[in-house]
Structures are given as structure tokens and as C-alpha cells.
Design a protein around this motif. Sequence first.
Motif, mmCIF file in Angstrom:
data_model
loop_
_atom_site.group_PDB
_atom_site.id
_atom_site.type_symbol
_atom_site.label_atom_id
_atom_site.label_comp_id
_atom_site.label_asym_id
_atom_site.label_seq_id
_atom_site.Cartn_x
_atom_site.Cartn_y
_atom_site.Cartn_z
ATOM 1 N N PRO A 1 0.841 -1.203 0.000
ATOM 2 C CA PRO A 1 0.000 0.000 0.000
ATOM 3 C C PRO A 1 0.875 1.251 0.000
ATOM 4 O O PRO A 1 2.047 1.202 0.353
ATOM 5 N N SER A 2 0.291 2.348 -0.433
ATOM 6 C CA SER A 2 0.996 3.623 -0.315
ATOM 7 C C SER A 2 0.176 4.515 0.610
ATOM 8 O O SER A 2 -0.920 4.157 1.024
ATOM 9 N N LYS A 3 0.744 5.669 0.917
ATOM 10 C CA LYS A 3 0.113 6.545 1.922
ATOM 11 C C LYS A 3 -1.308 6.951 1.512
ATOM 12 O O LYS A 3 -2.214 6.977 2.325
ATOM 13 N N ASP A 4 -1.480 7.235 0.231
ATOM 14 C CA ASP A 4 -2.787 7.740 -0.214
ATOM 15 C C ASP A 4 -3.659 6.666 -0.848
ATOM 16 O O ASP A 4 -4.804 6.934 -1.183
ATOM 17 N N HIS A 5 -3.111 5.466 -1.035
ATOM 18 C CA HIS A 5 -3.871 4.410 -1.696
ATOM 19 C C HIS A 5 -3.736 3.123 -0.909
ATOM 20 O O HIS A 5 -2.710 2.453 -0.986
ATOM 21 N N PRO A 6 -4.769 2.762 -0.125
ATOM 22 C CA PRO A 6 -4.672 1.532 0.673
ATOM 23 C C PRO A 6 -4.645 0.290 -0.218
ATOM 24 O O PRO A 6 -5.034 0.337 -1.383
ATOM 25 N N TYR A 7 -4.180 -0.796 0.368
ATOM 26 C CA TYR A 7 -4.052 -2.058 -0.358
ATOM 27 C C TYR A 7 -5.443 -2.615 -0.697
ATOM 28 O O TYR A 7 -6.335 -2.627 0.144
ATOM 29 N N ASP A 8 -5.591 -3.067 -1.930
ATOM 30 C CA ASP A 8 -6.860 -3.644 -2.385
ATOM 31 C C ASP A 8 -6.580 -5.066 -2.874
ATOM 32 O O ASP A 8 -5.953 -5.241 -3.925
ATOM 33 N N PRO A 9 -7.040 -6.097 -2.168
ATOM 34 C CA PRO A 9 -6.749 -7.472 -2.575
ATOM 35 C C PRO A 9 -7.271 -7.800 -3.981
ATOM 36 O O PRO A 9 -6.707 -8.640 -4.671
ATOM 37 N N ALA A 10 -8.314 -7.107 -4.401
ATOM 38 C CA ALA A 10 -8.902 -7.399 -5.719
ATOM 39 C C ALA A 10 -7.916 -7.094 -6.851
ATOM 40 O O ALA A 10 -7.993 -7.691 -7.920
ATOM 41 N N HIS A 11 -6.976 -6.181 -6.615
ATOM 42 C CA HIS A 11 -6.034 -5.811 -7.680
ATOM 43 C C HIS A 11 -4.726 -6.572 -7.599
ATOM 44 O O HIS A 11 -3.904 -6.475 -8.488
ATOM 45 N N ASP A 12 -4.512 -7.298 -6.492
ATOM 46 C CA ASP A 12 -3.245 -8.011 -6.335
ATOM 47 C C ASP A 12 -3.084 -9.042 -7.447
ATOM 48 O O ASP A 12 -3.997 -9.818 -7.735
ATOM 49 N N SER A 13 -1.891 -9.079 -8.033
ATOM 50 C CA SER A 13 -1.622 -9.935 -9.184
ATOM 51 C C SER A 13 -1.867 -11.414 -8.879
ATOM 52 O O SER A 13 -2.546 -12.123 -9.626
ATOM 53 N N VAL A 14 -1.354 -11.880 -7.748
ATOM 54 C CA VAL A 14 -1.468 -13.303 -7.405
ATOM 55 C C VAL A 14 -2.909 -13.639 -7.035
ATOM 56 O O VAL A 14 -3.458 -14.653 -7.487
ATOM 57 N N LEU A 15 -3.530 -12.788 -6.243
ATOM 58 C CA LEU A 15 -4.889 -13.075 -5.771
ATOM 59 C C LEU A 15 -5.894 -13.052 -6.925
ATOM 60 O O LEU A 15 -6.850 -13.839 -6.942
ATOM 61 N N SER A 16 -5.677 -12.182 -7.912
ATOM 62 C CA SER A 16 -6.626 -12.159 -9.034
ATOM 63 C C SER A 16 -6.447 -13.401 -9.909
ATOM 64 O O SER A 16 -7.411 -13.921 -10.463
ATOM 65 N N ARG A 17 -5.204 -13.927 -9.956
ATOM 66 C CA ARG A 17 -4.985 -15.185 -10.695
ATOM 67 C C ARG A 17 -5.722 -16.335 -10.023
ATOM 68 O O ARG A 17 -6.332 -17.184 -10.670
ATOM 69 N N VAL A 18 -5.669 -16.345 -8.685
ATOM 70 C CA VAL A 18 -6.344 -17.387 -7.906
ATOM 71 C C VAL A 18 -7.845 -17.290 -8.120
ATOM 72 O O VAL A 18 -8.529 -18.289 -8.356
ATOM 73 N N LYS A 19 -8.341 -16.083 -8.062
ATOM 74 C CA LYS A 19 -9.788 -15.849 -8.220
ATOM 75 C C LYS A 19 -10.232 -16.328 -9.611
ATOM 76 O O LYS A 19 -11.272 -16.982 -9.741
ATOM 77 N N ASN A 20 -9.429 -16.014 -10.634
ATOM 78 C CA ASN A 20 -9.787 -16.439 -12.000
ATOM 79 C C ASN A 20 -9.822 -17.949 -12.112
ATOM 80 O O ASN A 20 -10.697 -18.517 -12.756
ATOM 81 N N LEU A 21 -8.855 -18.611 -11.439
ATOM 82 C CA LEU A 21 -8.807 -20.064 -11.514
ATOM 83 C C LEU A 21 -10.061 -20.661 -10.926
ATOM 84 O O LEU A 21 -10.703 -21.518 -11.515
ATOM 85 N N PHE A 22 -10.444 -20.187 -9.717
ATOM 86 C CA PHE A 22 -11.580 -20.798 -9.043
ATOM 87 C C PHE A 22 -12.890 -20.416 -9.708
ATOM 88 O O PHE A 22 -13.827 -21.230 -9.708
ATOM 89 N N SER A 23 -12.973 -19.238 -10.319
ATOM 90 C CA SER A 23 -14.232 -18.901 -10.995
ATOM 91 C C SER A 23 -14.337 -19.678 -12.303
ATOM 92 O O SER A 23 -15.409 -20.126 -12.670
ATOM 93 N N ALA A 24 -13.209 -19.919 -12.975
ATOM 94 C CA ALA A 24 -13.221 -20.742 -14.200
ATOM 95 C C ALA A 24 -13.603 -22.169 -13.848
ATOM 96 O O ALA A 24 -14.361 -22.818 -14.562
ATOM 97 N N GLU A 25 -13.107 -22.672 -12.727
ATOM 98 C CA GLU A 25 -13.388 -24.029 -12.289
ATOM 99 C C GLU A 25 -14.862 -24.179 -11.950
ATOM 100 O O GLU A 25 -15.500 -25.180 -12.287
ATOM 101 N N SER A 26 -15.448 -23.171 -11.298
ATOM 102 C CA SER A 26 -16.860 -23.283 -10.911
ATOM 103 C C SER A 26 -17.749 -23.223 -12.164
ATOM 104 O O SER A 26 -18.760 -23.911 -12.244
ATOM 105 N N VAL A 27 -17.329 -22.453 -13.181
ATOM 106 C CA VAL A 27 -18.075 -22.393 -14.442
ATOM 107 C C VAL A 27 -17.988 -23.750 -15.127
ATOM 108 O O VAL A 27 -18.996 -24.292 -15.601
ATOM 109 N N ALA A 28 -16.804 -24.314 -15.164
ATOM 110 C CA ALA A 28 -16.594 -25.622 -15.825
ATOM 111 C C ALA A 28 -17.388 -26.713 -15.118
ATOM 112 O O ALA A 28 -18.020 -27.538 -15.756
#
Lengths: 207, 138
Positions: free
Chosen positions: B107-134
Motif C-alpha cells: 500500500p501507499s500513503k494515499d492508496h490503501p491495499y486492495d486485494p482485488a487488484h493483487d496480481s497473485v490473488l486475481s490469478r487465484v480468483k480467476n482459476l476458481f471462478s473458471a473451475e466453478s463455471v466448468a
Amino acid sequence: MMEDQEEKGNAENGIGRQKQVKDEYLLQFLDSLDGYLTLLDSLSSTLSQGWLELASARHAMGASRINGALLDLKVHAAATSLKVSEQDVDSMESQPCFTLCKWASSDNGERSSGEEKSLSPQLRHRNNSQLSEEKVSTRTGTPLILVDQQQRQKSLSVFGVLVSPKLRSAQLSFERALETLVEIANLHTTMLSMFEQVHKELENTNG
Amino acid sequence: MAGRAQIPTKSSALIAMIADEFGVVLLCWDTVTGFLLAGVGNVDLRRKTNYLIVDSKTTVKAIEDAFKEFTTKEDIAIVLISQYVANMIRFLVDSYNKPIPAILEIPSKDHPYDPAHDSVLSRVKNLFSAESVASGRR
């Protein structure tokens, strides 16, 4: 018929073991993900504290004493660095393991040995007493980390000889943030490794 | 062993920083300053630093170049990047897949950390949402 039943039993055991392994990977992945998010939350708090202390120091010392023009652009090595070692996950994979080396610059040993030669016994004694030891943890087997107070002071001296206590507090907060970041980095690599395993297992299941 | 990735071991590696400090008033480089106080600053013989301070005048190309430089240097083990800055070069950050240096979004002083934008976490989210669709289709 007995043989058929035995084969069927073996097949079921094999499937059961496979499921156990998959569940284990998934659990490890979820554990590391939980740890990652918890540490990031902790990091945000530590950084917020550091920023506040830095702002307080600027208020106390004045904006002219804490500004970008003072950044040390002379050639110097980082006093705080990382040690990267290889950690075996299983027979087919290894992942990096990060260890923080605080205030342990590469020329520390040379400098201190050089100083020992030139200093009088009294000064040598005073110089050695400035080196303090901090035990990080003995239960987990983490080695002792030698903290060079002179290096810490040198880092502060960029902003003048007499600095606000808030600046010292900010330095400690950012040091804590660094420790948290190294833990995050280790969890990050574990999480990625487990993620790949789970991904592979899911693909095998679908395939 | 065949197929085993080699992890280069290092006894003294650096932490690189790409941190943002946006602001109009004063002193917009608190994150980098704080970590420099903690002793991670390095200036080599060519007077190149292991950090980049991003302000309103810093171009996206400069950030991309710094990211590419830090991720290809052998003596850097961790790259710290403000999440706000990472969002400007999101494609580059998301396509990075080497184990070292590790890329950590902070995070930076004016922009708090957002898990939705984290590179690794969004990859994980995509995997599990693709799996649930499949699995839904099955």
C-alpha cells in the motif's frame, strides 16, 4: 472373484490416497493465502504508523531538514540486505527462501577489523560495546542477528546530527515493515507453489 | 533431477523499490524514505539506485523501464512496488512469472491495499471462478 474384489479394493485405496493428497495441497494453499492476507493487513498498520511518525518528525524538525535533496546519492552498499537460499518442497520442486540481514553490510567485518588495528584498547572496547545483539527467536532456531547501531545511526545522520525521536521511531517502524515483507515474500512463494499444484490437480481431474 | 527448476542462491541480495508518492504539497516520497532509513538503499558505482520515486511527472514508460531493469538484475531478490503504481503497468506485472525477484505489491500513503487488484490473488480468483463455471457446465 476374490481377485476382482482385491483389485477393486486397491483401486479404491489409490483413489482415496489421491484425494487425500489433493486435499492436502488445497489446505496448504488456503493456509498460505490466509497467512498472506493477514500479514498484508499487519504491514498496512505498520506502514501507517511509520508514515505518521515520519510526518511528526517533519513537523518537529522542519520540512527543509527532511526532503528529497538530502537523499544520499554517494556510492554506498545497502546496509540491510537479503539472503536467498533454496528450500526443497518435494523431489521435483524447490522454492526460494528469503532471510533478512539487518544492518549487516558486506564491508562491516573489514571495517571493524581495520578499526581494531588502529584504535587504542580503550576505544576498541567502546567500539565493541556499540555492537548489540538481538535475539530474534531461539525456539524456532532462527540465528542471532547482529545489529550494528553505528549503521543505524549513519542512516539517520543523512537528516542531521540531532534528529527528532519520531524519526528514530519511524526508522524502527520501517524496519518492522521490512521483517513483515520478508515473511510475506516467503508466504508468497509457498502460495504460488501450492497454487500451481492445485491448478495441476484440477486440470488432471478435468482431463 | 529432470525438470527441477534451479533457484539461484545469494548471500547478499538487494530489495528494489518502486514507490509512488502523489501529492501537491510537500514531501511526497515517504515510503521510499522510510525504507531508506531502514537501510535498504543502494547506490552502485554507476550512481544507479535500487529505487525509483514515482511522482506526477514520472511517465508510464519510465516505470516500465525501471520494472524491467529491477526484475532482470541478478542482485535483486525482492521488488517492492506500490499497488497504485503496479496498476499503471498491470499487464507487465501480471505477466511476470519468475520466482526471483519476488514482486510484492504494497500500500501507499494515499492508496490503501486492495486485494482485488493483487496480481497473485486475481490469478487465484480467476482459476476458481473458471473451475466453478466448468463444473457448472458438467
